[in-house]
Every structure is written in C-alpha cells, then in structure tokens.
Scaffold this motif. Structure first.
Motif, PDB file in Angstrom:
ATOM      1  N   LEU A 151       0.840  -1.193   0.000  1.00 49.96           N
ATOM      2  CA  LEU A 151       0.000   0.000   0.000  1.00 49.96           C
ATOM      3  C   LEU A 151       0.874   1.241   0.000  1.00 49.96           C
ATOM      4  CD1 LEU A 151      -2.657  -1.014   2.692  1.00 49.96           C
ATOM      5  CD2 LEU A 151      -2.846  -1.200   0.198  1.00 49.96           C
ATOM      6  N   CYS A 152       0.362   2.294  -0.597  1.00 52.27           N
ATOM      7  CA  CYS A 152       1.070   3.561  -0.630  1.00 52.27           C
ATOM      8  C   CYS A 152       1.199   4.120   0.784  1.00 52.27           C
ATOM      9  CB  CYS A 152       0.295   4.539  -1.509  1.00 52.27           C
ATOM     10  SG  CYS A 152       0.997   6.188  -1.500  1.00 52.27           S
ATOM     11  N   GLY A 153       2.408   4.496   1.139  1.00 48.46           N
ATOM     12  CA  GLY A 153       2.653   5.052   2.462  1.00 48.46           C
ATOM     13  C   GLY A 153       2.079   6.446   2.622  1.00 48.46           C
ATOM     14  N   ASN A 154       1.718   7.080   1.526  1.00 49.80           N
ATOM     15  CA  ASN A 154       1.198   8.436   1.562  1.00 49.80           C
ATOM     16  C   ASN A 154      -0.336   8.455   1.599  1.00 49.80           C
ATOM     17  OD1 ASN A 154       1.412  11.306   1.417  1.00 49.80           O
ATOM     18  ND2 ASN A 154       0.853  11.175  -0.751  1.00 49.80           N
ATOM     19  N   CYS A 155      -0.972   7.753   0.658  1.00 47.95           N
ATOM     20  CA  CYS A 155      -2.435   7.830   0.576  1.00 47.95           C
ATOM     21  C   CYS A 155      -3.122   6.518   0.953  1.00 47.95           C
ATOM     22  CB  CYS A 155      -2.880   8.271  -0.820  1.00 47.95           C
ATOM     23  SG  CYS A 155      -2.640   7.023  -2.090  1.00 47.95           S
ATOM     24  N   GLY A 156      -2.354   5.440   1.142  1.00 48.61           N
ATOM     25  CA  GLY A 156      -2.943   4.183   1.608  1.00 48.61           C
ATOM     26  C   GLY A 156      -3.591   3.333   0.534  1.00 48.61           C
ATOM     27  N   LYS A 168       5.463   3.205  -7.954  1.00 50.07           N
ATOM     28  CA  LYS A 168       4.850   4.529  -7.975  1.00 50.07           C
ATOM     29  C   LYS A 168       3.342   4.405  -7.766  1.00 50.07           C
ATOM     30  CE  LYS A 168       4.545   8.734 -10.670  1.00 50.07           C
ATOM     31  NZ  LYS A 168       4.725   9.378 -11.962  1.00 50.07           N
ATOM     32  N   CYS A 169       2.819   5.300  -6.943  1.00 48.23           N
ATOM     33  CA  CYS A 169       1.388   5.305  -6.678  1.00 48.23           C
ATOM     34  C   CYS A 169       0.655   6.039  -7.794  1.00 48.23           C
ATOM     35  CB  CYS A 169       1.115   5.978  -5.331  1.00 48.23           C
ATOM     36  SG  CYS A 169      -0.639   6.092  -4.956  1.00 48.23           S
ATOM     37  N   ASP A 170      -0.335   5.371  -8.387  1.00 50.77           N
ATOM     38  CA  ASP A 170      -1.130   5.979  -9.460  1.00 50.77           C
ATOM     39  C   ASP A 170      -1.973   7.140  -8.954  1.00 50.77           C
ATOM     40  OD1 ASP A 170      -0.231   4.436 -11.490  1.00 50.77           O
ATOM     41  OD2 ASP A 170      -1.894   2.996 -11.435  1.00 50.77           O
ATOM     42  N   GLU A 171      -2.336   7.067  -7.691  1.00 48.42           N
ATOM     43  CA  GLU A 171      -3.261   8.053  -7.145  1.00 48.42           C
ATOM     44  C   GLU A 171      -2.566   9.371  -6.824  1.00 48.42           C
ATOM     45  OE1 GLU A 171      -6.523   8.047  -6.674  1.00 48.42           O
ATOM     46  OE2 GLU A 171      -6.748   6.060  -7.573  1.00 48.42           O
ATOM     47  N   CYS A 172      -1.477   9.264  -6.059  1.00 50.83           N
ATOM     48  CA  CYS A 172      -0.878  10.502  -5.548  1.00 50.83           C
ATOM     49  C   CYS A 172       0.517  10.763  -6.104  1.00 50.83           C
ATOM     50  CB  CYS A 172      -0.858  10.487  -4.014  1.00 50.83           C
ATOM     51  SG  CYS A 172       0.341   9.347  -3.320  1.00 50.83           S
ATOM     52  N   GLY A 173       1.034   9.820  -6.885  1.00 48.24           N
ATOM     53  CA  GLY A 173       2.345  10.042  -7.484  1.00 48.24           C
ATOM     54  C   GLY A 173       3.521   9.751  -6.578  1.00 48.24           C
ATOM     55  N   ASN A 174       3.239   9.333  -5.364  1.00 52.20           N
ATOM     56  CA  ASN A 174       4.283   8.999  -4.404  1.00 52.20           C
ATOM     57  C   ASN A 174       5.141   7.845  -4.941  1.00 52.20           C
ATOM     58  OD1 ASN A 174       5.637   8.895  -1.888  1.00 52.20           O
ATOM     59  ND2 ASN A 174       4.229   7.309  -1.168  1.00 52.20           N
ATOM     60  N   VAL A 175       6.449   7.977  -4.836  1.00 50.80           N
ATOM     61  CA  VAL A 175       7.350   6.900  -5.273  1.00 50.80           C
ATOM     62  C   VAL A 175       7.982   6.272  -4.044  1.00 50.80           C
ATOM     63  CG1 VAL A 175       9.455   6.346  -6.554  1.00 50.80           C
ATOM     64  CG2 VAL A 175       7.819   7.980  -7.491  1.00 50.80           C
TER      65      VAL A 175
END
Ligand SMILES: [Zn+2]
Length: 191
Positions: A151-156, A168-175
């Motif tokens: 899971l993305c550490g930024n947006c979950g 890379k997270c598709d939702e928030c762009g977090n890498v």
C-alpha cells in the motif's frame, strides 16, 4: 525419568526394535520394528522401556528451498519478521513466522543510498534458505521473490506498478522503494 534424545525422525523412520522397547505415543510396531508415526524427536522412557515420538512444535512441513508468502510485521535494518500465510502457494493454517534477511538488498554496495526492500504491511513471497536454530530464515534475492502487494505510504491505496526497486502510486504520485517480485502488480496475487 524421561530422557530426551535430540534425534529428528520422520513418519515411518525406525526408532527401535521391539526387543528393546515398547511402542509408546506416536509410534507403531511392524514386524519387530518400532517406527515413528509423526515427525519429531525420539523420547526414551528407560523406566518403562517405552519409546515415543514427541511431535515437533515447529511446522514440520517447511523445508529449505520451499517458498512462503506472508505479511511483513516489522522490519529492522537487516531483517524483517514475516507472518506466513501461504506455503508453496497453499494456505497454511498454522500460526508461524519467518525471519527475512535483508542483508545485501540495500542497494549498490557501501556508501550507496539506503533503500527499503520491504515495509510493514507488505505482502512478500520469500524463499526458505535455512532452518537453523528452529527459525525459518527467508530471503527475497531471486527475481520471483519479493513484495507482491503493498500500500502507498502516503495515501494508503494499493500500489500497482513498479520496476525491480521502485514503485509509484497511481493516485498521488508517491514513489516508494521496494524489492518487488517480478509479477508485482498482477492480480489476483499468486501466493
Ligand atoms: Zn499514494
């Protein structure tokens, strides 16, 4: 008085001949030979001349070179604890954990920037490389081994794609950095 001998036996292994001992718990007698019914260690009761097998507490089914899939429950610099849910692709209902070795996975040698091969909550597929001291030692060096879901550490939200070392997270762009399995991002997840 019971004497425990640290001898590992597998089902069917000869543990004694019936002239020496009586068959005890988890053993059976056939043609004058007492054999183990379970995987475990041999126990000799010298008072009653009875021989038994004490089943191993460790999950007897896991062997070196097997693979397991589980969830990271905590990680340190060089290792992570993995709660195992699948063994060779099949669900396991035993409650056990392995120790994932992260040595050598922290990037390109000394001085390189530290990377994070796994994080708590990740689902990882691991190879069993040792069972020393009753601990299931795991690694993820092979291309097929590594994080299969995270899971993305930024947006979950679930992370869906990446290369060998980054996702890379598709939702928030977090890498984020991970050691991904080759099939990371495919659904359904293959345990
Ligand atoms: Zn995100």
């Amino acid at each position: 008085m019971k004497e425990t001998k640290k001898t590992g036996v597998l089902p069917g292994d000869k543990v004694a001949i019936s002239e020496e001992f009586l068959p005890g718990v988890h053993t059976y007698e056939a043609s004058g030979v007492i054999r183990a019914l379970r995987t475990g260690s041999v126990m000799r009761d010298m008072k009653n001349m009875e021989i038994s097998v004490k089943p191993s507490a460790q999950p007897e089914l896991v062997k070196v070179d097997d693979w397991v899939t589980g969830q990271v429950e905590g990680s340190q610099a060089n290792s992570a604890n993995v709660h195992i849910y699948f063994h060779n692709g099949k669900p396991t209902f035993k409650d056990f954990s392995g120790m994932l070795s992260l040595r050598g996975l922290s990037g390109g040698g000394r001085g390189a920037r530290r990377t994070t091969p796994v994080k708590s909550g990740d689902v990882v597929r691991c190879r069993v490389f040792s069972l020393v001291n009753g601990i299931i030692h795991l690694n993820i060096d092979e291309p097929d081994m590594g994080v299969v879901a995270a899971l993305c550490g930024n947006c979950g939200r679930p992370l869906l794609k990446g290369n060998e070392t980054r996702v890379k997270c598709d939702e928030c762009g977090n890498v984020e950095e991970r050691k991904l399995a080759r099939d990371f991002g495919t659904t359904p997840i293959e345990p």
